[in-house]
Design an enzyme around this catalytic site. Structure first.
Site, PDB file in Angstrom:
ATOM      1  N   VAL A   1       0.930  20.392   0.587  1.00  0.00           N
ATOM      2  CA  VAL A   1      -0.244  20.715   1.419  1.00  0.00           C
ATOM      3  C   VAL A   1      -0.520  19.567   2.396  1.00  0.00           C
ATOM      4  O   VAL A   1      -0.790  19.784   3.579  1.00  0.00           O
ATOM      5  CB  VAL A   1      -1.476  21.010   0.525  1.00  0.00           C
ATOM      6  N   CYS A   2      -0.444  18.350   1.889  1.00  0.00           N
ATOM      7  CA  CYS A   2      -0.701  17.169   2.740  1.00  0.00           C
ATOM      8  C   CYS A   2       0.276  17.117   3.910  1.00  0.00           C
ATOM      9  O   CYS A   2      -0.095  16.738   5.032  1.00  0.00           O
ATOM     10  CB  CYS A   2      -0.581  15.881   1.926  1.00  0.00           C
ATOM     11  N   THR A   3       1.515  17.493   3.676  1.00  0.00           N
ATOM     12  CA  THR A   3       2.514  17.482   4.750  1.00  0.00           C
ATOM     13  C   THR A   3       2.075  18.414   5.884  1.00  0.00           C
ATOM     14  O   THR A   3       2.133  18.048   7.067  1.00  0.00           O
ATOM     15  CB  THR A   3       3.892  17.905   4.195  1.00  0.00           C
TER      16      THR A   3
END
Ligand code: BEZ
Length: 210
Positions: free
Chosen positions: A44-46
């Protein structure tokens, strides 16, 4: 430490992917967005960091500097940035704070131990030109943020900083706004020559004054 709306955004010095920065000095008289993500090399962070990179021209148009943070070290951030560019097509174009000793995370209460005691949650702080906190948001690790919404709020905050107005539910830039309750309808008609509609004595709208 809890950072609340209207507080001065705590200052700090930190190592970032663009060298050591003093937060207040780096921000200067611009608006700023400080946001944390839980961990490098996570899915998700990517997607989130790629989206922020893509939206950078929108932040720049709004005189807003953006800085990310996680508890991972600079070397990890820099290696991960290659993946972000690879996957999303957007090269990370803002500094990412490395906070392995949690100095900044603790200053901004970005670790919520009952959610996870090692990773930062998805926090967002919008800071105004006066260094005061204008917005705080907290999302869980499982839910990627909507950065279009963050830009929408930024637009509302910047409009309310310039004019005695607030913005209604689901407002979008250019839409009608609400006249401040502190202003009389007679004064509002002078201040807002595009017209004032009185729906209730306490709810008056006017076309966007921009
Ligand atoms: C993610 O960004 O996908 C993620 C972050 C923290 C834990 C698990 C997943």
């Amino acid at each position: 430490m809890t950072v609340r709306l209207g507080d001065e955004a705590p200052n700090f010095s930190a190592d970032t992917t663009q060298g050591t920065i003093d937060f207040h000095q780096w921000k200067g008289a611009d608006w700023a967005i400080l946001f944390s993500h839980p961990k490098d090399f996570t899915p998700v962070c990517t997607t989130e960091l790629g989206m922020v990179a893509k939206l950078m021209p929108e932040f720049q148009k709004r005189h807003t500097r953006v800085i990310g943070l996680s508890v991972d070290p600079v070397a990890s951030h820099l290696t991960w940035e290659k993946d972000i560019a690879d996957v999303t097509g957007n090269a990370v174009n803002f500094p990412m704070i490395a906070d392995p000793d949690r100095t900044v995370s603790n200053l901004y209460d970005m670790i919520h131990p009952n959610a996870n005691d090692t990773m930062t949650v998805r926090s967002v702080f919008i800071v105004g030109p006066d260094n005061k906190v204008k917005l705080t948001l907290t999302y869980p690790a499982s839910c990627g943020r909507n950065f279009d919404e963050i830009i929408r709020v930024l637009d509302g905050l910047q409009l309310s900083a310039r004019f005695p107005v607030s913005t209604p539910a689901n407002w979008q830039k250019g839409g009608d706004v609400i006249v401040a309750t502190s202003m009389s309808t007679a004064d509002a008609k002078v201040k807002f020559p595009k017209g004032v509609t009185e729906l209730k004595p306490y709810l008056r709208t006017t076309p966007s004054p921009e």
